[in-house]
Design a protein around this motif. Structure first.
Motif, mmCIF file in Angstrom:
data_model
loop_
_atom_site.group_PDB
_atom_site.id
_atom_site.type_symbol
_atom_site.label_atom_id
_atom_site.label_comp_id
_atom_site.label_asym_id
_atom_site.label_seq_id
_atom_site.Cartn_x
_atom_site.Cartn_y
_atom_site.Cartn_z
ATOM 1 N N SER A 89 4.060 3.373 3.842
ATOM 2 C CA SER A 89 4.907 2.342 4.441
ATOM 3 C C SER A 89 5.568 1.508 3.346
ATOM 4 C CB SER A 89 4.090 1.437 5.373
ATOM 5 O OG SER A 89 3.351 0.493 4.642
ATOM 6 N N GLU A 183 5.516 4.069 10.258
ATOM 7 C CA GLU A 183 4.302 3.401 10.714
ATOM 8 C C GLU A 183 4.207 2.031 10.047
ATOM 9 O OE1 GLU A 183 -0.214 4.554 11.873
ATOM 10 O OE2 GLU A 183 0.663 5.584 10.155
ATOM 11 N N TYR A 185 2.145 -1.608 9.514
ATOM 12 C CA TYR A 185 0.870 -2.316 9.581
ATOM 13 C C TYR A 185 1.108 -3.795 9.307
ATOM 14 C CZ TYR A 185 -1.158 2.357 9.048
ATOM 15 O OH TYR A 185 -1.474 3.672 9.209
#
Length: 309
Positions: A89, A183, A185
């Motif tokens: 990421s 993705e 986080y």
């Protein structure tokens, strides 16, 4: 659907210290996380901390960048950190603010404070909270000593916390990040570096724990919010100190679609204190796994690996 983790609740006001220590020992051996209630930090003060935190993170980016992190004090913007070196990421979707020790003049001068003209109540609120949680943390350390079959005042007598390296970190996770195939986080998978962490949040979910960090695939469990409770977790330094008896557990924060605010207090020993295997945690059958190391050297190296400085 992610299952919820059932964590023990430790009452810091309980007169039965031995019972509390037994519960802490079990929690730290099994998963390295537990709740702490009746800890002495007033709900009203915690509410003011979140209010002032929101005010800071609501400032224009250009104003926040005037307080950009130096010497691990100050502001870090969105996506500037990636706590998981295996993640692809672009960075964690959080912004944060670090406050270091207050009462050691050499180190307290490193702290950066927002202008009192813009946020007049910010500094006194954070200083008050810092001192309150430091006091709570020291009381908790006494119970951890008992949990390790040591004298209740072991860490105090050894001088481990005479000038603790305690850091307060305010965290803000935006609610909406836009659509992306990547993705994302809030905080990627990591374990904390130091001794213990005391975490409070505004109640928005997202914190998850992986109890078996060496197994694949990783199984993640939700840590639920309890009003008025700190979430406490063991860091890598205490895992090392206890010869891996106590566990420093992987955890992460997942986006919840709502703004999440949290405040983490990292309590670590004096920089000059030598961390070596506790006598209650080693034997002929289980010799020390790690050589002695200065606390400051250990933390400095961990920070260098994460931030490159």
């Amino acid at each position: 659907m992610t299952a919820a983790l059932n964590l023990p609740i430790i009452d810091l006001s309980s007169p039965d210290s031995l019972s509390s220590a037994t519960s802490i020992r079990q929690a730290c051996i099994e998963c390295g996380f537990f709740y702490l209630v009746n800890h002495g930090v007033e709900e009203e003060l915690l509410g003011r901390v979140f209010e002032e935190s929101s005010k800071l993170f609501s400032l224009p980016l250009e104003d926040k960048l005037k307080l950009a992190r130096k010497q691990h004090r100050g502001y870090t913007p969105l996506f500037s950190e990636n706590l998981d070196p295996t993640s692809t990421s672009k960075g964690d979707s959080k912004e944060s603010y670090y406050i270091g020790p207050l009462d050691d003049l050499t180190r307290s001068n490193l702290n950066q404070w927002p202008s009192g003209d813009i946020l007049p109540s910010w500094r006194p609120t954070m200083e008050s909270y810092y001192r309150k949680v430091l006091s709570t943390g020291k009381r908790l350390i006494s119970l951890i000593a008992l949990a390790l079959n040591l004298d209740e005042e072991f860490f105090e007598k050894e001088g481990a916390l005479n000038k603790p390296t305690a850091v307060l970190r305010l965290l803000h996770y935006p609610g909406q990040l836009g659509s992306t195939d990547e993705e994302i986080y809030g905080a990627s998978a990591h374990s904390d570096y130091g001794m213990v962490t005391l975490l409070a949040s505004n109640g928005v979910p997202g914190l998850q724990v992986c109890r078996e960090k060496s197994k694949q695939p990783r199984i993640w469990e939700d840590v639920l919010h309890i009003d008025g409770a700190f979430i406490v977790n063991i860091g890598d330094m205490l895992e090392r100190w206890t010869n891996c008896l106590f566990r420093s557990t992987l955890h992460r924060v997942m986006p919840a679609g709502q703004e999440r605010y949290s405040v983490a207090f990292f309590l670590d020993p004096n920089e000059d204190f030598v961390v070596e295997c506790l006598k209650s945690c080693c034997s002929e059958a289980s010799p020390p796994r790690f050589p002695p190391i200065r606390s400051g050297d250990y933390l400095k190296e961990r920070l260098r690996l994460t931030y490159g400085s």
